[in-house]
Design a protein around this motif. Sequence first.
Motif, PDB file in Angstrom:
ATOM      1  N   ASN A 266     150.220  16.046 -20.317  1.00  9.55           N
ATOM      2  CA  ASN A 266     151.068  17.089 -19.689  1.00  9.55           C
ATOM      3  C   ASN A 266     150.991  17.370 -18.375  1.00  9.55           C
ATOM      4  O   ASN A 266     149.972  16.739 -17.728  1.00  9.55           O
ATOM      5  CB  ASN A 266     150.875  18.346 -20.622  1.00  9.55           C
ATOM      6  N   LEU A 267     151.614  18.394 -17.618  1.00  7.07           N
ATOM      7  CA  LEU A 267     151.201  18.354 -16.182  1.00  7.07           C
ATOM      8  C   LEU A 267     149.965  19.416 -16.140  1.00  7.07           C
ATOM      9  O   LEU A 267     149.599  20.140 -16.815  1.00  7.07           O
ATOM     10  CB  LEU A 267     152.309  19.607 -15.635  1.00  7.07           C
ATOM     11  N   ALA A 268     149.216  18.959 -15.216  1.00  5.88           N
ATOM     12  CA  ALA A 268     147.806  19.610 -14.896  1.00  5.88           C
ATOM     13  C   ALA A 268     148.088  20.846 -14.000  1.00  5.88           C
ATOM     14  O   ALA A 268     148.944  20.870 -13.131  1.00  5.88           O
ATOM     15  CB  ALA A 268     147.147  18.819 -14.274  1.00  5.88           C
ATOM     16  N   ALA A 269     147.223  21.889 -14.323  1.00  2.22           N
ATOM     17  CA  ALA A 269     147.363  22.946 -13.522  1.00  2.22           C
ATOM     18  C   ALA A 269     146.058  23.122 -12.589  1.00  2.22           C
ATOM     19  O   ALA A 269     146.291  23.058 -11.331  1.00  2.22           O
ATOM     20  CB  ALA A 269     147.202  24.238 -14.225  1.00  2.22           C
ATOM     21  N   ILE A 270     144.980  23.096 -13.017  1.00  4.30           N
ATOM     22  CA  ILE A 270     143.674  23.372 -12.212  1.00  4.30           C
ATOM     23  C   ILE A 270     143.367  22.101 -11.270  1.00  4.30           C
ATOM     24  O   ILE A 270     143.136  22.296  -9.900  1.00  4.30           O
ATOM     25  CB  ILE A 270     142.447  23.463 -13.350  1.00  4.30           C
ATOM     26  N   THR A 271     143.653  20.833 -11.771  1.00  6.94           N
ATOM     27  CA  THR A 271     143.085  19.705 -10.848  1.00  6.94           C
ATOM     28  C   THR A 271     144.189  19.580 -10.071  1.00  6.94           C
ATOM     29  O   THR A 271     144.233  19.182  -9.057  1.00  6.94           O
ATOM     30  CB  THR A 271     142.981  18.446 -11.850  1.00  6.94           C
ATOM     31  N   ALA A 272     145.649  19.932 -10.465  1.00  8.75           N
ATOM     32  CA  ALA A 272     146.689  19.874  -9.390  1.00  8.75           C
ATOM     33  C   ALA A 272     146.679  21.039  -8.259  1.00  8.75           C
ATOM     34  O   ALA A 272     146.835  20.697  -7.160  1.00  8.75           O
ATOM     35  CB  ALA A 272     147.987  20.008 -10.351  1.00  8.75           C
ATOM     36  N   ALA A 273     146.013  22.035  -8.673  1.00  5.57           N
ATOM     37  CA  ALA A 273     145.578  23.032  -7.544  1.00  5.57           C
ATOM     38  C   ALA A 273     144.595  22.655  -6.563  1.00  5.57           C
ATOM     39  O   ALA A 273     144.744  22.793  -5.437  1.00  5.57           O
ATOM     40  CB  ALA A 273     145.457  24.361  -8.398  1.00  5.57           C
ATOM     41  N   ILE A 274     143.760  21.770  -7.021  1.00  4.68           N
ATOM     42  CA  ILE A 274     142.820  21.234  -6.168  1.00  4.68           C
ATOM     43  C   ILE A 274     143.281  20.244  -5.136  1.00  4.68           C
ATOM     44  O   ILE A 274     143.335  20.382  -3.775  1.00  4.68           O
ATOM     45  CB  ILE A 274     141.741  20.712  -6.997  1.00  4.68           C
ATOM     46  N   CYS A 275     144.402  19.460  -5.868  1.00  2.18           N
ATOM     47  CA  CYS A 275     145.072  18.535  -4.848  1.00  2.18           C
ATOM     48  C   CYS A 275     145.897  18.944  -4.201  1.00  2.18           C
ATOM     49  O   CYS A 275     146.384  18.511  -2.782  1.00  2.18           O
ATOM     50  CB  CYS A 275     145.622  17.416  -5.694  1.00  2.18           C
ATOM     51  N   ALA A 276     146.520  20.102  -4.436  1.00  2.00           N
ATOM     52  CA  ALA A 276     147.841  20.901  -3.608  1.00  2.00           C
ATOM     53  C   ALA A 276     147.323  21.704  -2.628  1.00  2.00           C
ATOM     54  O   ALA A 276     148.012  22.342  -1.897  1.00  2.00           O
ATOM     55  CB  ALA A 276     148.650  21.540  -4.638  1.00  2.00           C
ATOM     56  N   GLY A 277     146.010  22.056  -2.346  1.00  2.00           N
ATOM     57  CA  GLY A 277     145.469  22.900  -1.640  1.00  2.00           C
ATOM     58  C   GLY A 277     145.199  22.241  -0.180  1.00  2.00           C
ATOM     59  O   GLY A 277     145.254  21.302   0.015  1.00  2.00           O
ATOM     60  N   PRO A 278     144.880  23.231   0.741  1.00  2.00           N
ATOM     61  CA  PRO A 278     144.697  22.640   2.094  1.00  2.00           C
ATOM     62  C   PRO A 278     143.443  21.666   2.248  1.00  2.00           C
ATOM     63  O   PRO A 278     143.172  20.829   3.340  1.00  2.00           O
ATOM     64  CB  PRO A 278     144.380  23.942   2.854  1.00  2.00           C
ATOM     65  N   GLU A 279     142.531  21.812   1.326  1.00  2.00           N
ATOM     66  CA  GLU A 279     141.196  21.058   1.516  1.00  2.00           C
ATOM     67  C   GLU A 279     141.883  19.398   1.328  1.00  2.00           C
ATOM     68  O   GLU A 279     140.933  18.489   1.863  1.00  2.00           O
ATOM     69  CB  GLU A 279     140.331  21.285   0.665  1.00  2.00           C
ATOM     70  N   ALA A 280     142.737  19.504   0.591  1.00  2.00           N
ATOM     71  CA  ALA A 280     143.341  17.898   0.509  1.00  2.00           C
ATOM     72  C   ALA A 280     143.925  17.471   1.502  1.00  2.00           C
ATOM     73  O   ALA A 280     143.624  16.209   2.118  1.00  2.00           O
ATOM     74  CB  ALA A 280     144.246  17.724  -0.593  1.00  2.00           C
ATOM     75  N   ASP A 281     144.701  18.185   2.234  1.00  5.73           N
ATOM     76  CA  ASP A 281     145.160  17.801   3.642  1.00  5.73           C
ATOM     77  C   ASP A 281     145.758  19.104   4.436  1.00  5.73           C
ATOM     78  O   ASP A 281     146.396  19.840   3.498  1.00  5.73           O
ATOM     79  CB  ASP A 281     146.445  16.721   3.463  1.00  5.73           C
ATOM     80  N   GLU A 282     145.896  19.076   5.667  1.00  4.88           N
ATOM     81  CA  GLU A 282     146.451  20.202   6.335  1.00  4.88           C
ATOM     82  C   GLU A 282     147.908  20.423   6.111  1.00  4.88           C
ATOM     83  O   GLU A 282     148.700  21.115   6.203  1.00  4.88           O
ATOM     84  CB  GLU A 282     145.991  20.214   7.678  1.00  4.88           C
ATOM     85  N   ASP A 283     148.470  18.848   6.022  1.00  2.00           N
ATOM     86  CA  ASP A 283     149.915  18.891   5.930  1.00  2.00           C
ATOM     87  C   ASP A 283     150.381  18.623   4.438  1.00  2.00           C
ATOM     88  O   ASP A 283     150.077  17.873   3.908  1.00  2.00           O
ATOM     89  CB  ASP A 283     150.299  17.669   6.563  1.00  2.00           C
ATOM     90  N   PRO A 284     151.193  19.941   3.916  1.00  2.00           N
ATOM     91  CA  PRO A 284     151.318  19.686   2.575  1.00  2.00           C
ATOM     92  C   PRO A 284     152.403  18.313   2.097  1.00  2.00           C
ATOM     93  O   PRO A 284     152.425  18.236   1.129  1.00  2.00           O
ATOM     94  CB  PRO A 284     152.230  20.986   2.513  1.00  2.00           C
ATOM     95  N   GLN A 285     153.024  17.818   3.223  1.00  2.00           N
ATOM     96  CA  GLN A 285     153.993  16.708   3.030  1.00  2.00           C
ATOM     97  C   GLN A 285     153.023  15.262   2.603  1.00  2.00           C
ATOM     98  O   GLN A 285     153.701  14.602   1.925  1.00  2.00           O
ATOM     99  CB  GLN A 285     154.725  16.402   4.293  1.00  2.00           C
ATOM    100  N   THR A 286     151.869  15.346   3.029  1.00  2.00           N
ATOM    101  CA  THR A 286     151.077  14.463   2.622  1.00  2.00           C
ATOM    102  C   THR A 286     149.720  14.603   1.705  1.00  2.00           C
ATOM    103  O   THR A 286     148.774  13.630   1.437  1.00  2.00           O
ATOM    104  CB  THR A 286     150.388  13.607   3.897  1.00  2.00           C
ATOM    105  N   ARG A 287     149.747  15.850   1.069  1.00  2.00           N
ATOM    106  CA  ARG A 287     148.834  16.133   0.075  1.00  2.00           C
ATOM    107  C   ARG A 287     149.132  15.222  -1.329  1.00  2.00           C
ATOM    108  O   ARG A 287     147.971  15.061  -1.988  1.00  2.00           O
ATOM    109  CB  ARG A 287     148.778  17.398  -0.442  1.00  2.00           C
ATOM    110  N   TYR A 288     150.392  14.584  -1.488  1.00  2.00           N
ATOM    111  CA  TYR A 288     150.386  13.813  -2.796  1.00  2.00           C
ATOM    112  C   TYR A 288     149.326  12.636  -2.673  1.00  2.00           C
ATOM    113  O   TYR A 288     149.255  11.948  -3.772  1.00  2.00           O
ATOM    114  CB  TYR A 288     151.803  13.455  -2.666  1.00  2.00           C
ATOM    115  N   LYS A 289     148.799  12.303  -1.558  1.00  2.00           N
ATOM    116  CA  LYS A 289     148.118  11.037  -1.492  1.00  2.00           C
ATOM    117  C   LYS A 289     146.683  11.390  -2.134  1.00  2.00           C
ATOM    118  O   LYS A 289     146.073  10.701  -2.635  1.00  2.00           O
ATOM    119  CB  LYS A 289     147.941  10.821  -0.065  1.00  2.00           C
TER     120      LYS A 289
END
Length: 396
Positions: A266-289
């Motif tokens: 299923n879709l993840a919530a907690i781990t997705a929130a980690i990767c979707a946050g600014p700590e992953a990347d300042e640019d939201p467009q490249t956080r998918y990496k």
Amino acid sequence: MIAGLKLSHVITGGIAVLVGYTSSVAIIFQAIDLLGATQAQANSWMLALGLGMGISGLILSLLYRMPILTAWSTPGAALLVISLDGVAMDEAIGAFLLCGALLTLTGLTGWFGKLSNLIPEPIANAMLAGILFSFGLGVFSSMEDNLPLTALMCLTYLMGKRWFPRYNIPTVLLAGILFCWTSGAFHSQETIEFSIAQPEFIMPSFSLPVLISIGVPLFIVTMTSQNMPGVVALKSAGYVPPTSASMTVTGLITLLFAPFGGYTFNLAAITAAICAGPEADEDPQTRYKAAIMAGIFYCIVGLLGATIISLFLIAPKALVITIAGLALLNTIGNSLSSALTQPDNREAALVTFMTTVSGISFLGIGAPFWALLFGAATSIALSNDEKPGKLVTEKS
């Protein structure tokens, strides 16, 4: 090599996988044990779950350029623990296949995407904040377990926020690992097995009582307690998640891996929130990496099976809980702020938040679903008569 890959993508993806496994892998082991699985079958389960999460997350993240992570259903695993006693392995596999078929049908019909668009933004943000709140609290409860380690990680976090925010969380993780290494805090009594997991196919059989008592409830708790929060996590980070496609992909992956032990995805919530946050990347467009790296790590963890799991188990609990809580602080704060911004929906948001935090469960359905229900009921009850259509027309 992924173009434009940053260290923050690699570290954040690794943290997401660390949190994803350590938060509930023990429940998976309980479910496997109840079915009387052999060691080879247990390794096959971990292989199927790792590859299923990795492949489905990679497909969705690459296709839609969003930090879409998938996960095994933790509430579903808990359901299995209380439901599998006396159930044969082949009948359980049949129930997993039914759940996968229902997930696929849900995605193809598109009804879940339409339903998720009806949730007002304050209520959605309040539910996400409630889901993640326990992780934030875990930072402070970990002080009782290991004060020096937790204090060092918190101090490093504060210093990082001030002087090197881009590498804050990776630095906190490194500081925690170095402390555990030098102080001997890793559990040296745990044995590490080095082996590559092999898939073991189990021919399913279909028993109507098992399908009704396990397959259908597994689908319900996965949709209400996992997929709904997963959609909310992405929306709260500013993305428009492809809900129907996500249900279809996770459903098909469940059908593919169920005979090997991949009971549901299923879709993840907690781990997705980690990767979707600014700590992953300042640019939201490249956080998918960061999500791509998490998908790769999930596949590696699945292939290595028992080896990686034993490595996870040697880490002190305080290390895992503290790094997860600190990595999610920004998301918790932003969600709470957005939830309480609109005065008209403030009470409904508070009801949603508190219901989620309470952890209540009725009819085998977890708190996030009831939080949405109670929050929506509060919003309707307190809405102005001249704006009767607000709840059903406002989109997050």
